[in-house]
Design a protein around this motif. Structure first.
Motif, PDB file in Angstrom:
ATOM      1  N   LYS A  67      -3.030 -17.032  -3.866  1.00  0.00           N
ATOM      2  CA  LYS A  67      -1.897 -17.665  -3.184  1.00  0.00           C
ATOM      3  C   LYS A  67      -0.631 -17.666  -4.048  1.00  0.00           C
ATOM      4  CE  LYS A  67      -4.925 -20.549  -0.374  1.00  0.00           C
ATOM      5  NZ  LYS A  67      -4.926 -19.552   0.713  1.00  0.00           N
ATOM      6  N   LYS A  68      -0.335 -16.541  -4.659  1.00  0.00           N
ATOM      7  CA  LYS A  68       0.849 -16.406  -5.491  1.00  0.00           C
ATOM      8  C   LYS A  68       1.817 -15.414  -4.844  1.00  0.00           C
ATOM      9  CE  LYS A  68      -1.282 -17.774  -9.773  1.00  0.00           C
ATOM     10  NZ  LYS A  68      -1.552 -17.472 -11.183  1.00  0.00           N
ATOM     11  N   ASN A  69       3.030 -15.905  -4.568  1.00  0.00           N
ATOM     12  CA  ASN A  69       4.078 -15.054  -3.993  1.00  0.00           C
ATOM     13  C   ASN A  69       3.524 -14.249  -2.819  1.00  0.00           C
ATOM     14  OD1 ASN A  69       6.590 -13.919  -3.712  1.00  0.00           O
ATOM     15  ND2 ASN A  69       6.704 -13.163  -5.815  1.00  0.00           N
ATOM     16  N   ILE A  70       3.038 -14.942  -1.826  1.00  0.00           N
ATOM     17  CA  ILE A  70       2.237 -14.346  -0.752  1.00  0.00           C
ATOM     18  C   ILE A  70       2.946 -13.187  -0.067  1.00  0.00           C
ATOM     19  CG2 ILE A  70       1.138 -14.753   1.480  1.00  0.00           C
ATOM     20  CD1 ILE A  70      -0.395 -16.033  -0.719  1.00  0.00           C
ATOM     21  N   ARG A  71       4.208 -13.379   0.323  1.00  0.00           N
ATOM     22  CA  ARG A  71       4.887 -12.336   1.101  1.00  0.00           C
ATOM     23  C   ARG A  71       5.090 -11.074   0.270  1.00  0.00           C
ATOM     24  NH1 ARG A  71      10.292 -11.090   3.099  1.00  0.00           N
ATOM     25  NH2 ARG A  71       9.958  -9.869   4.989  1.00  0.00           N
ATOM     26  N   PHE A  72       5.483 -11.249  -0.979  1.00  0.00           N
ATOM     27  CA  PHE A  72       5.675 -10.108  -1.872  1.00  0.00           C
ATOM     28  C   PHE A  72       4.379  -9.301  -1.973  1.00  0.00           C
ATOM     29  CE2 PHE A  72       5.166  -8.168  -6.011  1.00  0.00           C
ATOM     30  CZ  PHE A  72       6.372  -7.560  -6.255  1.00  0.00           C
ATOM     31  N   HIS A  73       3.281  -9.982  -2.242  1.00  0.00           N
ATOM     32  CA  HIS A  73       2.019  -9.281  -2.452  1.00  0.00           C
ATOM     33  C   HIS A  73       1.439  -8.750  -1.143  1.00  0.00           C
ATOM     34  CE1 HIS A  73       1.744  -9.994  -6.714  1.00  0.00           C
ATOM     35  NE2 HIS A  73       1.976 -11.284  -6.536  1.00  0.00           N
ATOM     36  N   THR A  74       1.712  -9.428  -0.035  1.00  0.00           N
ATOM     37  CA  THR A  74       1.211  -8.933   1.255  1.00  0.00           C
ATOM     38  C   THR A  74       1.863  -7.610   1.620  1.00  0.00           C
ATOM     39  OG1 THR A  74       0.738 -11.168   2.059  1.00  0.00           O
ATOM     40  CG2 THR A  74       1.020  -9.440   3.715  1.00  0.00           C
ATOM     41  N   GLN A  75       3.186  -7.525   1.488  1.00  0.00           N
ATOM     42  CA  GLN A  75       3.875  -6.275   1.817  1.00  0.00           C
ATOM     43  C   GLN A  75       3.486  -5.165   0.829  1.00  0.00           C
ATOM     44  OE1 GLN A  75       4.562  -7.911   4.745  1.00  0.00           O
ATOM     45  NE2 GLN A  75       5.962  -6.172   4.810  1.00  0.00           N
ATOM     46  N   SER A  76       3.322  -5.519  -0.442  1.00  0.00           N
ATOM     47  CA  SER A  76       2.886  -4.533  -1.434  1.00  0.00           C
ATOM     48  C   SER A  76       1.488  -4.023  -1.093  1.00  0.00           C
ATOM     49  CB  SER A  76       2.871  -5.158  -2.832  1.00  0.00           C
ATOM     50  OG  SER A  76       4.139  -5.640  -3.196  1.00  0.00           O
ATOM     51  N   PHE A  77       0.619  -4.958  -0.742  1.00  0.00           N
ATOM     52  CA  PHE A  77      -0.757  -4.597  -0.372  1.00  0.00           C
ATOM     53  C   PHE A  77      -0.783  -3.622   0.790  1.00  0.00           C
ATOM     54  CE2 PHE A  77      -4.233  -5.474   2.598  1.00  0.00           C
ATOM     55  CZ  PHE A  77      -5.334  -5.137   1.823  1.00  0.00           C
ATOM     56  N   ARG A  78       0.026  -3.878   1.792  1.00  0.00           N
ATOM     57  CA  ARG A  78      -0.004  -3.028   2.989  1.00  0.00           C
ATOM     58  C   ARG A  78       0.453  -1.606   2.700  1.00  0.00           C
ATOM     59  NH1 ARG A  78       2.287  -7.470   7.427  1.00  0.00           N
ATOM     60  NH2 ARG A  78       0.316  -8.633   7.579  1.00  0.00           N
ATOM     61  N   ILE A  79       1.489  -1.453   1.894  1.00  0.00           N
ATOM     62  CA  ILE A  79       1.965  -0.102   1.558  1.00  0.00           C
ATOM     63  C   ILE A  79       0.881   0.660   0.814  1.00  0.00           C
ATOM     64  CG2 ILE A  79       3.620   1.220   0.172  1.00  0.00           C
ATOM     65  CD1 ILE A  79       5.655  -1.037   0.728  1.00  0.00           C
ATOM     66  N   ALA A  80       0.304   0.040  -0.220  1.00  0.00           N
ATOM     67  CA  ALA A  80      -0.714   0.717  -1.024  1.00  0.00           C
ATOM     68  C   ALA A  80      -1.983   0.985  -0.217  1.00  0.00           C
ATOM     69  CB  ALA A  80      -1.044  -0.119  -2.257  1.00  0.00           C
ATOM     70  N   ALA A  81      -2.375   0.028   0.620  1.00  0.00           N
ATOM     71  CA  ALA A  81      -3.620   0.160   1.367  1.00  0.00           C
ATOM     72  C   ALA A  81      -3.555   1.296   2.381  1.00  0.00           C
ATOM     73  CB  ALA A  81      -3.953  -1.161   2.069  1.00  0.00           C
ATOM     74  N   VAL A  82      -2.415   1.486   3.017  1.00  0.00           N
ATOM     75  CA  VAL A  82      -2.284   2.586   3.988  1.00  0.00           C
ATOM     76  C   VAL A  82      -2.487   3.929   3.287  1.00  0.00           C
ATOM     77  CG1 VAL A  82      -0.645   3.825   5.440  1.00  0.00           C
ATOM     78  CG2 VAL A  82      -0.856   1.354   5.660  1.00  0.00           C
ATOM     79  N   PHE A  83      -1.815   4.130   2.156  1.00  0.00           N
ATOM     80  CA  PHE A  83      -2.009   5.374   1.399  1.00  0.00           C
ATOM     81  C   PHE A  83      -3.472   5.541   1.003  1.00  0.00           C
ATOM     82  CE2 PHE A  83       2.621   5.303   0.656  1.00  0.00           C
ATOM     83  CZ  PHE A  83       2.919   6.660   0.716  1.00  0.00           C
ATOM     84  N   ALA A  84      -4.055   4.476   0.461  1.00  0.00           N
ATOM     85  CA  ALA A  84      -5.426   4.543  -0.043  1.00  0.00           C
ATOM     86  C   ALA A  84      -6.417   4.873   1.065  1.00  0.00           C
ATOM     87  CB  ALA A  84      -5.798   3.216  -0.699  1.00  0.00           C
ATOM     88  N   CYS A  85      -6.279   4.207   2.191  1.00  0.00           N
ATOM     89  CA  CYS A  85      -7.266   4.359   3.253  1.00  0.00           C
ATOM     90  C   CYS A  85      -7.154   5.699   3.964  1.00  0.00           C
ATOM     91  CB  CYS A  85      -7.143   3.200   4.246  1.00  0.00           C
ATOM     92  SG  CYS A  85      -7.594   1.608   3.513  1.00  0.00           S
ATOM     93  N   ILE A  86      -5.935   6.200   4.141  1.00  0.00           N
ATOM     94  CA  ILE A  86      -5.780   7.545   4.714  1.00  0.00           C
ATOM     95  C   ILE A  86      -6.412   8.568   3.781  1.00  0.00           C
ATOM     96  CG2 ILE A  86      -4.107   9.354   5.285  1.00  0.00           C
ATOM     97  CD1 ILE A  86      -2.260   7.160   6.337  1.00  0.00           C
ATOM     98  N   ALA A  87      -6.161   8.430   2.471  1.00  0.00           N
ATOM     99  CA  ALA A  87      -6.735   9.361   1.496  1.00  0.00           C
ATOM    100  C   ALA A  87      -8.260   9.296   1.502  1.00  0.00           C
ATOM    101  CB  ALA A  87      -6.197   9.055   0.104  1.00  0.00           C
ATOM    102  N   ALA A  88      -8.814   8.084   1.596  1.00  0.00           N
ATOM    103  CA  ALA A  88     -10.270   7.937   1.592  1.00  0.00           C
ATOM    104  C   ALA A  88     -10.904   8.578   2.819  1.00  0.00           C
ATOM    105  CB  ALA A  88     -10.641   6.459   1.510  1.00  0.00           C
TER     106      ALA A  88
END
Length: 439
Positions: free
Chosen positions: A206-227
């Motif tokens: 629960k630290k800087n939720i919005r910052f980490h949520t948007q960061s997570f989504r960008i990285a996760a899309v790349f990661a999951c498409i690649a996987a």
């Protein structure tokens, strides 16, 4: 430890260390560019802050990757002089072009890091894209050089002489495309899951939720498409290896005996003395199907290959199983992620879902290390497949074991330093990159 084993161990250590930084250097700038694009289009300050935070990580990894890559270049000449004597004029072109790509990447990164508020906004964004493209090209060129070792081309080997050298043909050898494709997708998957996992952990805390949520989504899309794409590139690579390096394929699958309807082996403990695999799950005909698209076509085993040319079966097999097993785990997580996007939005906030990404944080890089173990150990005893043995290429200089010990200490120290810098950077994110309008 004799000098030959020490030379191989030092090269393996250097490559295993460098490959992590090269993967991140190839991929992170694209994450950074996407966040920067969103900032330019929306003026949402959180994307600007994500871009700045990630750019600091890119700078750390670029500096460390540059140093470790330079060491690798020197080691090729110092540890394997006989190899470079003959191979240098043949496959030197991709290395020289890689130097050019690295030069462009360094300049573009400097422009990006110091260009905030000094350049046109879109030109500044473009310099970040150049960092990513040049890094990706750099990685492809290095993989092309490695592919040449697996699939030698661009010369005629006559009576121990290397004649009629064609550097272009050497660079675009039969293995370069399949290896480059597999490596690039692996880099996106490994880096994407590592970045997404770190941000998922911050969300759970629960630290800087919005910052980490948007960061997570960008990285996760790349990661999951690649996987999702990785099994397809793996299939292309496996079929290619079966044609050019049947000994490597046989070692990967611990396939000791040539047979029709060859089974695909899952797990197991290879016994190289007894020429069998114990405790394995065998899927009848599946190896034949994967190699020949036919369930009955025979697949050559190690019995068709001279004993002196056998790779170390156990290491190659275990590394291959680790790579494939992790690939399947990341594929499952990716399927869950896209289900969450399309059907189950509530999953995105649930702890079990985020913990899956936290668990996957190191998995991609473990798979990358395992994959390169398969590539390098599976080619043994050859340094140039079918042409030059690794033992014939090593330096005659004594005392290599001491060099290995020193480099091991250096790499451990660098790893600790980089880990500390990244840990400090992650802790500072909450303080430096808040999402208030005054940030």
């Amino acid at each position: 430890m004799n000098d030959f084993i020490a030379a191989r161990s030092q090269m393996a250590l250097s490559l295993g260390f460098h490959i992590v930084f090269s993967c991140i250097g190839m991929v992170m700038p694209f994450f950074m560019a996407v966040a920067h694009f969103y900032w330019l289009r929306t003026n949402d300050v959180v994307y600007r802050n994500i871009t700045k935070a990630w750019s600091k990580g890119v700078a750390i990894f670029f500096a460390t990757g540059a140093v470790s890559g330079t060491v690798l270049s020197f080691e090729l000449g110092l540890l394997w002089p006989e190899f470079m004597k003959h191979a240098g004029p043949i496959f030197g072109m991709p290395f020289s072009l890689e130097g050019t790509a690295f030069f462009i990447e360094a300049i573009a990164l400097g422009f990006f890091l110091y260009g905030w508020g000094r350049f046109n906004r879109w030109f500044h964004w473009f310099t970040g894209v150049v960092v990513g493209v040049s890094g990706l090209v750099s990685g492809i060129l290095v993989v092309a050089a490695n592919a040449w070792m697996n699939s030698p081309a661009g010369f005629d080997y006559v009576n121990g002489q290397y004649l009629n050298i064609d550097p272009i043909k050497a660079m675009f050898n039969d293995a370069w495309f399949s290896q480059a494709l597999h490596m690039c997708i692996a880099a996106f998957a490994a880096t994407g899951f590592a970045v997404a996992g770190i941000h998922a952990l911050m969300i759970l805390k629960k630290k800087n939720i919005r910052f980490h949520t948007q960061s997570f989504r960008i990285a996760a899309v790349f990661a999951c498409i690649a996987a999702l794409l990785q099994p397809l590139s793996g299939d292309i690579s496996a079929k290619d290896v079966s044609k050019r390096q049947p000994a490597k394929l046989a070692a990967m699958e611990a396939h000791f005996h040539t047979e029709a309807a060859a089974p695909l082996i899952l797990g197991g403990v290879p016994d190289e003395e007894a020429k069998e695999v114990k405790y394995a799950i065998k899927l009848p005909g599946m190896l034949s199907f994967m190699v020949h698209s036919n369930f009955e076509t025979p697949v050559n085993g190690l019995d068709k290959i001279p004993e002196a040319d056998h790779p170390p079966v156990a290491i190659t097999h275990y590394a291959f199983q680790v790579m494939v097993g992790i690939g399947m785990l990341l594929l499952l997580i990716s399927v869950c992620y896209f289900i969450a996007i399309w059907k189950k939005r509530s999953w995105m906030q649930q702890a079990w879902f985020l913990r899956a990404f936290v668990l996957a944080t190191p998995m991609g890089f473990i798979a990358v290390e395992a994959g390169w173990t398969v590539t390098e150990v599976g080619r043994q005893p050859w340094i140039i497949n079918g042409i030059m043995r690794t033992a014939d290429a090593v330096t005659p200089m004594p005392g290599i074991a001491y060099s290995f010990y020193i480099f091991t200490a250096v790499y451990i120290s660098l790893s600790l330093i980089v880990t500390f810098l990244l840990y400090r950077q992650i802790r500072m994110v909450g303080k430096l990159y808040d999402v208030s309008p005054s940030a």
